[in-house]
Design a protein around this motif. Structure first.
Motif, PDB file in Angstrom:
ATOM      1  N   UNK A 102      22.438  43.779  79.622  1.00 39.77           N
ATOM      2  CA  UNK A 102      22.881  44.708  80.652  1.00 39.77           C
ATOM      3  C   UNK A 102      21.675  45.477  81.184  1.00 39.77           C
ATOM      4  N   UNK A 103      21.482  45.430  82.505  1.00 41.41           N
ATOM      5  CA  UNK A 103      20.320  46.095  83.109  1.00 41.41           C
ATOM      6  C   UNK A 103      20.701  47.354  83.878  1.00 41.41           C
ATOM      7  N   UNK A 104      21.977  47.472  84.274  1.00 41.52           N
ATOM      8  CA  UNK A 104      22.422  48.681  84.981  1.00 41.52           C
ATOM      9  C   UNK A 104      23.940  48.741  84.914  1.00 41.52           C
ATOM     10  N   UNK A 105      24.466  49.964  84.838  1.00 39.76           N
ATOM     11  CA  UNK A 105      25.928  50.135  84.814  1.00 39.76           C
ATOM     12  C   UNK A 105      26.300  51.503  85.353  1.00 39.76           C
ATOM     13  N   UNK A 106      27.594  51.650  85.642  1.00 41.42           N
ATOM     14  CA  UNK A 106      28.128  52.933  86.088  1.00 41.42           C
ATOM     15  C   UNK A 106      29.582  53.015  85.636  1.00 41.42           C
ATOM     16  N   UNK A 107      30.008  54.215  85.258  1.00 43.84           N
ATOM     17  CA  UNK A 107      31.380  54.415  84.785  1.00 43.84           C
ATOM     18  C   UNK A 107      32.239  55.079  85.847  1.00 43.84           C
ATOM     19  N   UNK A 108      33.366  54.450  86.142  1.00 44.07           N
ATOM     20  CA  UNK A 108      34.393  55.034  86.981  1.00 44.07           C
ATOM     21  C   UNK A 108      35.543  55.480  86.068  1.00 44.07           C
ATOM     22  N   UNK A 109      36.515  56.237  86.581  1.00 45.21           N
ATOM     23  CA  UNK A 109      37.631  56.654  85.735  1.00 45.21           C
ATOM     24  C   UNK A 109      38.378  55.462  85.132  1.00 45.21           C
ATOM     25  N   UNK A 110      38.716  55.563  83.871  1.00 47.52           N
ATOM     26  CA  UNK A 110      39.496  54.511  83.208  1.00 47.52           C
ATOM     27  C   UNK A 110      40.792  54.277  83.980  1.00 47.52           C
ATOM     28  N   UNK A 111      41.110  53.009  84.203  1.00 48.99           N
ATOM     29  CA  UNK A 111      42.325  52.667  84.917  1.00 48.99           C
ATOM     30  C   UNK A 111      42.128  52.443  86.401  1.00 48.99           C
ATOM     31  N   UNK A 112      40.938  52.704  86.911  1.00 48.05           N
ATOM     32  CA  UNK A 112      40.681  52.459  88.339  1.00 48.05           C
ATOM     33  C   UNK A 112      40.711  50.956  88.596  1.00 48.05           C
ATOM     34  N   UNK A 113      41.551  50.538  89.533  1.00 47.06           N
ATOM     35  CA  UNK A 113      41.761  49.109  89.769  1.00 47.06           C
ATOM     36  C   UNK A 113      41.017  48.621  91.009  1.00 47.06           C
ATOM     37  N   UNK A 114      40.752  47.320  91.028  1.00 51.03           N
ATOM     38  CA  UNK A 114      40.152  46.658  92.179  1.00 51.03           C
ATOM     39  C   UNK A 114      41.257  46.309  93.173  1.00 51.03           C
ATOM     40  N   UNK A 115      40.956  46.440  94.462  1.00 51.26           N
ATOM     41  CA  UNK A 115      41.827  45.887  95.506  1.00 51.26           C
ATOM     42  C   UNK A 115      41.013  44.809  96.213  1.00 51.26           C
ATOM     43  N   UNK A 116      41.527  43.602  96.245  1.00 58.98           N
ATOM     44  CA  UNK A 116      40.770  42.471  96.784  1.00 58.98           C
ATOM     45  C   UNK A 116      41.746  41.398  97.251  1.00 58.98           C
ATOM     46  N   UNK A 117      41.184  40.277  97.691  1.00 58.93           N
ATOM     47  CA  UNK A 117      42.012  39.165  98.138  1.00 58.93           C
ATOM     48  C   UNK A 117      42.305  39.232  99.623  1.00 58.93           C
ATOM     49  N   UNK A 118      42.773  38.123 100.175  1.00 59.41           N
ATOM     50  CA  UNK A 118      43.078  38.057 101.589  1.00 59.41           C
ATOM     51  C   UNK A 118      42.680  36.730 102.187  1.00 59.41           C
ATOM     52  N   UNK A 119      42.602  36.687 103.511  1.00 60.85           N
ATOM     53  CA  UNK A 119      42.449  35.424 104.236  1.00 60.85           C
ATOM     54  C   UNK A 119      41.020  34.928 104.342  1.00 60.85           C
ATOM     55  N   UNK A 120      40.037  35.775 104.122  1.00 60.61           N
ATOM     56  CA  UNK A 120      38.641  35.361 104.289  1.00 60.61           C
ATOM     57  C   UNK A 120      38.259  34.325 103.236  1.00 60.61           C
ATOM     58  N   UNK A 121      37.384  33.386 103.584  1.00 60.91           N
ATOM     59  CA  UNK A 121      36.959  32.397 102.601  1.00 60.91           C
ATOM     60  C   UNK A 121      35.985  32.984 101.591  1.00 60.91           C
ATOM     61  N   UNK A 122      36.117  32.572 100.346  1.00 66.97           N
ATOM     62  CA  UNK A 122      35.066  32.851  99.365  1.00 66.97           C
ATOM     63  C   UNK A 122      33.926  31.882  99.633  1.00 66.97           C
ATOM     64  N   UNK A 123      32.690  32.365  99.503  1.00 65.33           N
ATOM     65  CA  UNK A 123      31.530  31.560  99.854  1.00 65.33           C
ATOM     66  C   UNK A 123      30.444  31.739  98.810  1.00 65.33           C
TER      67      UNK A 123
END
Length: 567
Positions: free
Chosen positions: A459-480
């Motif tokens: 591990x070279x770098x990290x940051x802590x957000x509040x526990x339980x904070x979720x990602x919002x992602x996904x949709x129509x754009x292509x992964x590349x």
């Protein structure tokens, strides 16, 4: 027939680029004319390249004037000092496309004098302009997926920068601090959350219990509801049950009526591309056989592990388009993740960035992986620009960095930018482009709030957000892989191409832990893939693993590490 020489082609295009930029010298111009005379097979490509620059110059004014970021001065000044600047910038912006077009039209004259028009107007791929600082923020926010149904002397708030009490919920996490709240999901499930609890709304038919306890009532609901805890996935269909998660992340399930199905959370990636297919076989994802579309400058080469890898040469059509995983709206598709993510790859970088912060566009970003769903993008790339502070958490300043960007519920989009400065255990820019393969891993763990970047098992770098904070992602754009292609583009042409070799790319819907990442790096150094050659066997075993049915009156405890029942 003269065989194409890639070195001559690159030299011609580089000279054409300098010519259209207005910085070509007389000696270089003479060299360009000589090359085009001696190599007529490149004349059409040269002319198409010039016409593209003419078109881009003609639209540059409109783009800059419409972009509020482009109107900002490079340094912040008092308002009184800037009263005349918009007018001065307006005239300057208008002159740029005129001058550029004149230079490029002069370049066309070279071609016309040579008199070779064969195939002149055959359709060619249109190159997109390199990025200034490209973010597509046009994606619509996710829909509401739950609402408050009943309240019993309860207090609750949403996690985020501005904690709020609300009765309608988009994807996000709620902290119940007293009493009990019943939430009605739009998919049909009613979930009672008792204090103290941390509960996440993932989708209309899926929730997450980070800690605390929930219960449901028996219903005639036919639709399935999925509940995720630190180690298991539970599925019910109108069942009455209770679930709790203790401080040790162990899960307890008590079925009051009916039955529920429980299974340990999967440990394999959602997608895995090792590029080891035979040359005559199309590229695809190893798990799902999802096809991969390769741009003409994404070339198969000897693998960093195994027989195959992909070489990218910094050209706009150096790309691997992976599809959108079935996504349409934000929060949908197989690339939609919520409680965690890992993007893992072996990389040999030949990034051409300068050692110091870049202050003028076009910026040279080298994308390892990107899915551009507006603000809900997923991004892992080398970056160097003067606007890094717009998205950085934590703030580290400008300069060459390895960037990992995600949208976190309640907090918005941000990037963990790891400076390539050799300080505090971080690698230098020279080390990252030393011609050797490096194991790059980016993770986010919603169960701990930790966002991190690992290089070569550490591990070279990290940051802590509040526990339980979720990602919002996904949709129509292509992964590349190796570029940025927006949802509006149906081509294999992108604007932020990679330069170098990429191999063994894996995408997970959870965060690999430090021990697993170190093991993967050790396996790579031993000449093995991340799974020690056992990937297909592990996949077969996981697919064959059945859900455990828990019936009325049964209670069961599940291990935090394995998700298996603890007897």
């Amino acid at each position: 027939m003269t065989q194409p020489d890639p070195d001559i082609r690159e030299q011609i295009l580089e000279l054409a680029d300098a010519q259209c930029a207005g910085i070509i010298t007389e000696d270089e111009l003479a060299t360009l004319e000589g090359l085009l005379t001696a190599h007529p097979e490149y004349r059409r490509e040269y002319l198409n390249y010039v016409f593209v620059h003419i078109g881009l110059a003609g639209t540059a004014q409109a783009r800059v004037l419409q972009d509020p970021e482009a109107e900002l001065p490079l340094s912040v000044k008092p308002a009184a000092d800037n009263t005349s600047e918009p007018v001065e910038r307006g005239y300057l912006v208008m002159l740029i496309p005129i001058v550029c077009s004149a230079i490029c039209l002069g370049a066309v004259g070279i071609f016309l004098l040579m008199g070779d028009f064969k195939g002149l107007w055959e359709p060619e791929m249109v190159l997109q302009q390199r990025s200034k600082y490209y973010f597509d923020d046009s994606a619509s926010p996710p829909e509401e997926i739950a609402s408050v149904n009943q309240v019993a002397r309860a207090r609750w708030e949403l996690l985020g920068n501005s904690p709020a009490v609300t009765d309608r919920f988009q994807p996000g996490t709620v902290k119940v601090t007293s009493g009990e709240v019943e939430f009605a999901f739009s998919g049909g499930a009613d979930i009672n959350v008792a204090s103290p609890s941390l509960f996440g709304f993932e989708r209309k038919d899926q929730g997450t219990l980070f800690s605390g306890s929930i219960s449901t009532q028996r219903s005639d609901r036919k639709a399935l509801f999925r509940l995720e805890t630190p180690s298991i996935e539970l599925i019910d269909q109108g069942t009455e049950y209770e679930v709790s998660v203790n401080e040790a992340a162990e899960t307890f399930v008590h079925v009051l009526d009916g039955q529920v199905a429980v299974k340990p959370r999967g440990r394999l990636p959602r997608f895995y591309w090792n590029f080891d297919e035979p040359p005559q076989t199309a590229l695809s994802d190893v798990l799902n056989q999802s096809p991969v579309q390769a741009g003409k400058n994404a070339l198969r080469v000897q693998g960093l592990i195994g027989p195959g890898a992909i070489q990218f040469n910094n050209r706009p059509d150096a790309s691997l388009r992976l599809g959108n995983g079935g996504g349409q709206e934000v929060g949908t598709g197989d690339y939609a993740v919520s409680t965690g993510i890992t993007v893992e790859a072996l990389v040999v970088s030949d990034w051409k960035a300068a050692d110091s912060p870049q202050t003028q566009a076009p910026f040279d970003y080298d994308e390892i992986f990107r899915k551009e769903d507006g603000s809900y993008r997923i991004l892992l790339s080398f970056q160097n620009d003067d606007k890094a502070g717009i998205t950085q958490i934590p703030q580290v300043g400008d300069g060459p960095c390895l960037s990992f960007g995600l949208y976190l519920s309640g907090l918005g989009y941000s990037e963990l930018d790891m400076p390539l400065d050799g300080k505090e255990g971080r690698p230098t820019l020279a080390e990252m482009r030393d011609g050797q393969p490096h194991h790059i891993v980016a993770t986010y763990n919603g169960w701990t709030g930790e966002k991190a970047i690992y290089i070569d098992g550490i591990m070279r770098m990290s940051h802590r957000f509040p526990v339980g904070t979720m990602i919002i992602s996904g949709g129509a754009a292509p992964a590349v892989i190796g570029n940025l292609i927006s949802a509006q583009s149906a081509t294999l042409v992108g604007r932020e191409p990679f330069n170098g070799v990429i191999d063994e790319v894996a995408f997970y819907d959870y965060a690999l832990n430090a021990g697993t990442i170190a093991t993967h790096f050790s396996l790579f150094k031993a000449g093995k893939d991340y799974f020690d050659g056992q990937f297909l066997d592990i996949l077969r075993q996981e697919k064959q693993e059945d859900y455990l049915l828990i019936h009325k009156g049964q209670k069961m405890k599940f291990s935090a590490e394995t998700g298996k029942p603890v007897l």
